[in-house]
Scaffold this motif. Structure first.
Motif, PDB file in Angstrom:
ATOM      1  N   PHE A 257       0.579  -0.937   0.120  1.00 51.23           N
ATOM      2  CA  PHE A 257       0.135   0.064   0.146  1.00 51.23           C
ATOM      3  C   PHE A 257       0.661   1.266  -0.198  1.00 51.23           C
ATOM      4  O   PHE A 257       0.941   2.289  -0.520  1.00 51.23           O
ATOM      5  CB  PHE A 257      -0.864   0.104   1.008  1.00 51.23           C
ATOM      6  CG  PHE A 257      -2.078  -0.856   0.930  1.00 51.23           C
ATOM      7  CD1 PHE A 257      -2.682  -1.827  -0.210  1.00 51.23           C
ATOM      8  CD2 PHE A 257      -3.550   0.330   1.265  1.00 51.23           C
ATOM      9  CE1 PHE A 257      -3.862  -2.181  -0.366  1.00 51.23           C
ATOM     10  CE2 PHE A 257      -5.006  -0.129   0.867  1.00 51.23           C
ATOM     11  CZ  PHE A 257      -4.779  -1.473   0.154  1.00 51.23           C
ATOM     12  N   ARG A 258       2.245   1.596   1.052  1.00 54.98           N
ATOM     13  CA  ARG A 258       3.027   2.696   0.434  1.00 54.98           C
ATOM     14  C   ARG A 258       3.540   3.304   0.084  1.00 54.98           C
ATOM     15  O   ARG A 258       3.283   3.129  -1.149  1.00 54.98           O
ATOM     16  CB  ARG A 258       3.917   1.809   2.214  1.00 54.98           C
ATOM     17  CG  ARG A 258       4.398   3.127   1.968  1.00 54.98           C
ATOM     18  CD  ARG A 258       5.417   3.791   3.527  1.00 54.98           C
ATOM     19  NE  ARG A 258       4.445   3.748   4.152  1.00 54.98           N
ATOM     20  CZ  ARG A 258       4.666   5.338   4.524  1.00 54.98           C
ATOM     21  NH1 ARG A 258       4.888   5.599   3.688  1.00 54.98           N
ATOM     22  NH2 ARG A 258       3.966   5.988   5.812  1.00 54.98           N
ATOM     23  N   ALA A 259       3.906   1.797  -0.611  1.00 58.59           N
ATOM     24  CA  ALA A 259       4.500   1.499  -2.299  1.00 58.59           C
ATOM     25  C   ALA A 259       3.737   2.766  -3.431  1.00 58.59           C
ATOM     26  O   ALA A 259       4.322   3.255  -4.133  1.00 58.59           O
ATOM     27  CB  ALA A 259       4.960   0.642  -2.902  1.00 58.59           C
ATOM     28  N   ALA A 260       2.271   1.741  -3.139  1.00 58.35           N
ATOM     29  CA  ALA A 260       1.558   2.438  -4.414  1.00 58.35           C
ATOM     30  C   ALA A 260       0.853   3.679  -3.747  1.00 58.35           C
ATOM     31  O   ALA A 260       0.978   4.681  -5.049  1.00 58.35           O
ATOM     32  CB  ALA A 260       0.321   1.281  -4.878  1.00 58.35           C
ATOM     33  N   ALA A 261       0.658   3.800  -3.361  1.00 59.34           N
ATOM     34  CA  ALA A 261       0.349   5.356  -2.448  1.00 59.34           C
ATOM     35  C   ALA A 261       1.658   6.358  -2.578  1.00 59.34           C
ATOM     36  O   ALA A 261       0.941   7.413  -3.351  1.00 59.34           O
ATOM     37  CB  ALA A 261      -0.157   5.394  -0.848  1.00 59.34           C
ATOM     38  N   GLU A 262       2.507   6.309  -2.609  1.00 56.59           N
ATOM     39  CA  GLU A 262       3.972   6.979  -2.729  1.00 56.59           C
ATOM     40  C   GLU A 262       4.125   7.570  -4.362  1.00 56.59           C
ATOM     41  O   GLU A 262       4.490   8.306  -4.896  1.00 56.59           O
ATOM     42  CB  GLU A 262       4.761   6.468  -2.382  1.00 56.59           C
ATOM     43  CG  GLU A 262       4.999   6.911  -0.390  1.00 56.59           C
ATOM     44  CD  GLU A 262       6.661   5.824   0.163  1.00 56.59           C
ATOM     45  OE1 GLU A 262       7.403   5.737  -0.911  1.00 56.59           O
ATOM     46  OE2 GLU A 262       6.661   6.533   1.055  1.00 56.59           O
ATOM     47  N   ARG A 263       3.384   6.386  -5.010  1.00 56.56           N
ATOM     48  CA  ARG A 263       4.063   6.419  -6.717  1.00 56.56           C
ATOM     49  C   ARG A 263       2.921   7.508  -6.913  1.00 56.56           C
ATOM     50  O   ARG A 263       3.390   7.824  -7.463  1.00 56.56           O
ATOM     51  CB  ARG A 263       4.571   4.687  -7.145  1.00 56.56           C
ATOM     52  CG  ARG A 263       3.759   5.090  -8.815  1.00 56.56           C
ATOM     53  CD  ARG A 263       4.469   3.816  -9.328  1.00 56.56           C
ATOM     54  NE  ARG A 263       2.772   2.653  -9.241  1.00 56.56           N
ATOM     55  CZ  ARG A 263       2.127   2.954 -10.274  1.00 56.56           C
ATOM     56  NH1 ARG A 263       1.521   3.536 -10.795  1.00 56.56           N
ATOM     57  NH2 ARG A 263       1.272   2.195  -9.550  1.00 56.56           N
ATOM     58  N   HIS A 264       1.243   7.204  -6.504  1.00 55.74           N
ATOM     59  CA  HIS A 264       0.177   7.545  -6.650  1.00 55.74           C
ATOM     60  C   HIS A 264       0.650   9.123  -7.247  1.00 55.74           C
ATOM     61  O   HIS A 264       0.026  10.346  -7.336  1.00 55.74           O
ATOM     62  CB  HIS A 264      -0.813   6.951  -6.525  1.00 55.74           C
ATOM     63  CG  HIS A 264      -0.980   6.218  -8.236  1.00 55.74           C
ATOM     64  ND1 HIS A 264      -2.018   6.887  -8.978  1.00 55.74           N
ATOM     65  CD2 HIS A 264      -0.758   5.020  -8.182  1.00 55.74           C
ATOM     66  CE1 HIS A 264      -1.927   5.439 -10.003  1.00 55.74           C
ATOM     67  NE2 HIS A 264      -2.107   4.104  -9.349  1.00 55.74           N
ATOM     68  N   SER A 265       0.821   9.992  -5.295  1.00 56.98           N
ATOM     69  CA  SER A 265       1.255  10.595  -5.234  1.00 56.98           C
ATOM     70  C   SER A 265       2.254  11.405  -5.525  1.00 56.98           C
ATOM     71  O   SER A 265       1.980  12.439  -5.890  1.00 56.98           O
ATOM     72  CB  SER A 265       1.389  10.580  -3.658  1.00 56.98           C
ATOM     73  OG  SER A 265       2.192  11.853  -2.996  1.00 56.98           O
ATOM     74  N   LYS A 266       3.402  11.195  -5.815  1.00 59.64           N
ATOM     75  CA  LYS A 266       3.934  11.907  -7.068  1.00 59.64           C
ATOM     76  C   LYS A 266       3.197  12.649  -8.266  1.00 59.64           C
ATOM     77  O   LYS A 266       3.651  13.226  -9.061  1.00 59.64           O
ATOM     78  CB  LYS A 266       5.663  10.863  -6.955  1.00 59.64           C
ATOM     79  CG  LYS A 266       6.430  11.084  -7.718  1.00 59.64           C
ATOM     80  CD  LYS A 266       7.966  10.636  -7.545  1.00 59.64           C
ATOM     81  CE  LYS A 266       8.790  11.506  -8.714  1.00 59.64           C
ATOM     82  NZ  LYS A 266       8.963  12.183 -10.074  1.00 59.64           N
ATOM     83  N   GLU A 267       3.278  10.904  -9.305  1.00 61.62           N
ATOM     84  CA  GLU A 267       2.291  11.260 -10.685  1.00 61.62           C
ATOM     85  C   GLU A 267       1.558  12.340 -10.364  1.00 61.62           C
ATOM     86  O   GLU A 267       1.450  13.245 -10.892  1.00 61.62           O
ATOM     87  CB  GLU A 267       2.452  10.542 -10.869  1.00 61.62           C
ATOM     88  CG  GLU A 267       3.147   9.153 -11.218  1.00 61.62           C
ATOM     89  CD  GLU A 267       2.146   7.255 -11.151  1.00 61.62           C
ATOM     90  OE1 GLU A 267       0.932   7.590 -11.972  1.00 61.62           O
ATOM     91  OE2 GLU A 267       2.973   6.891 -11.768  1.00 61.62           O
TER      92      GLU A 267
END
Length: 427
Positions: free
Chosen positions: A385-395
């Motif tokens: 969840f954290r990795a996916a959330a951080e990726r989408h936050s940056k995008e």
């Protein structure tokens, strides 16, 4: 796991004509039952309760129910059109399957047929005095049922086809599909970690049509595998597009005999139609939610509030993935000879958030709500969840940097994005 026939039956009973037909048959049987019960009724009872008035009452019900049914049908069609134009055409199917609407229309049609059959039977003298008593009592019950149904229908009409109501239906259907997949991530089969794990000697299974897999019957696949002494490797899961050049599955059998028949049997376990459905395809529900938000963010609609509402619903949908699995279900394999790939969590994140981040990049309120949602998801106790959330936050932040024209708006968004990377930061 629901079998193919069970799934087809569930699809059938959701059709409005099925419920209307059942109610109509029940109404006809109810109208005629008075003929059977008549011999058990005292002969002088009809004059004491005024059963002679049943003719006029049935005439009023017949004329009024026909009018009300016609009005309700036009209202229902208008609600479908509203859901199509204001929400998304993909959500119209859920509105059409609304049980309250179907019960109301079925009750009105059934009441009309009940009164019509009653009038015909009365005109032929089939009831007699005792039969009139039974018919009179049943008619009173039908009137009470119609009044209650009308009151429910009035309340339901205020919400039918509205954006919020339809979005709630999409959310509920998506959560149901997500929860089912959470409990059985491989539909009861073995985990197929990677499609490259399929043996090179395995024989492919093709389906000669183009469409989406709506349902996969893993139970029947297991029976086929046991009969053929084979292992079956599912290549395409519900929600994915099928074409004649792409195998839907592979099977690894020690015997070369009847391989063609086995492949044909395996193909029947994949229900392929022109459109996707919500039942075994939580990604479809996620895509429909994102489509509702994208439509709300279009210049023609300009409704960021609906997009913000969808983001909150997306949180609830993903929160299902953090629910504890029932004891033993995560490790229980019902069909050891069937290998099924799981849904990728990153794909669900993409389905939910990429369209909203793209179409809402120029709206700071939507951007901030997205970052807050990513911060919440990053703090969930769920691997990846954290990795996916951080990726989408940056995008989302990168998209906003290209679309926002005011430096202060971008700064507010950057501050909100910091809480995604720092779980101790106050959001």
């Amino acid at each position: 796991m629901t079998s193919r026939w069970g799934w087809l039956l569930s699809q059938l009973v959701r059709r409005i004509w099925v419920r209307a037909t059942l109610f109509s048959v029940l109404a006809i049987v109810t109208a005629l039952i008075a003929i059977v019960v008549a011999p058990f009724i005292p002969g002088d009872l009809s004059t004491r309760i005024g059963a002679d008035a049943v003719d006029n009452i049935l005439g009023i019900i017949a004329s009024s129910m026909l009018t009300v049914t016609t009005f309700s049908l036009s209202t229902m069609v208008s609600a479908y059109s509203a859901a199509t134009s204001n929400v998304t055409p993909r959500a119209t199917k859920l509105v059409m399957e609304d049980s309250t609407t179907q019960n109301v229309l079925a009750t009105f049609v059934g009441s009309f047929l009940f009164s019509l059959v009653g009038i015909i039977a009365l005109s032929t003298g089939a009831y007699g005095d005792q039969g009139r008593v039974v018919l009179f009592l049943v008619t009173i019950g039908v009137i009470v049922l119609v009044i209650v149904t009308l009151l429910r229908w009035i309340d339901h009409l205020s919400r039918l086809g509205r954006v919020t109501e339809t979005t709630e239906r999409v959310e509920a259907a998506t959560i149901e599909a997500m929860r089912a997949r959470r409990q059985r991530p491989h539909l009861g089969g073995q985990r197929l970690a990677d499609r490259t794990d399929i043996p090179s000697v395995a024989k492919p299974v093709f389906i000669d049509r183009i469409g989406y897999i709506q349902h996969l019957d893993t139970g029947t696949l297991s029976d086929i595998a046991a009969a053929a002494e084979a292992r079956i490797f599912v290549h395409l899961i519900p929600g994915q597009l099928v074409d004649p050049t792409r195998p839907v599955a592979f099977f690894d059998s020690g015997s070369e005999q009847d391989a063609e028949e086995t492949a044909a049997q395996i193909a029947t376990c994949f229900s392929v139609e022109d459109t996707r459905t919500f039942d075994q395809d939580p990604r479809f529900g996620a895509s429909v939610l994102a489509e509702i938000a994208s439509r709300a963010l279009s210049p023609a609609v300009n409704d960021p509030g609906t997009a913000i509402d969808v983001i909150s619903r997306a949180l609830r949908v993903l929160a299902v993935w953090t629910e504890p699995v029932e004891a033993g279900q995560d490790a229980e394999v019902l069909y050891p000879d069937v290998h099924v790939p799981a849904i990728e969590l990153d794909d669900i994140f993409d389905d939910l958030f990429t369209p909203i981040a793209r179409d809402g990049a120029a709206i700071v309120e939507v951007g901030i709500r997205l970052q807050k949602a990513f911060a919440t998801l990053a703090n969930f106790r769920q691997p990846r969840f954290r990795a996916a959330a951080e990726r989408h936050s940056k995008e989302a932040l990168d998209r906003a940097a290209l679309a926002l024209g005011l430096e202060s708006d971008l700064h507010r968004l950057q501050e909100a994005a910091k809480s995604v990377r720092d779980p101790n930061r106050v959001k």
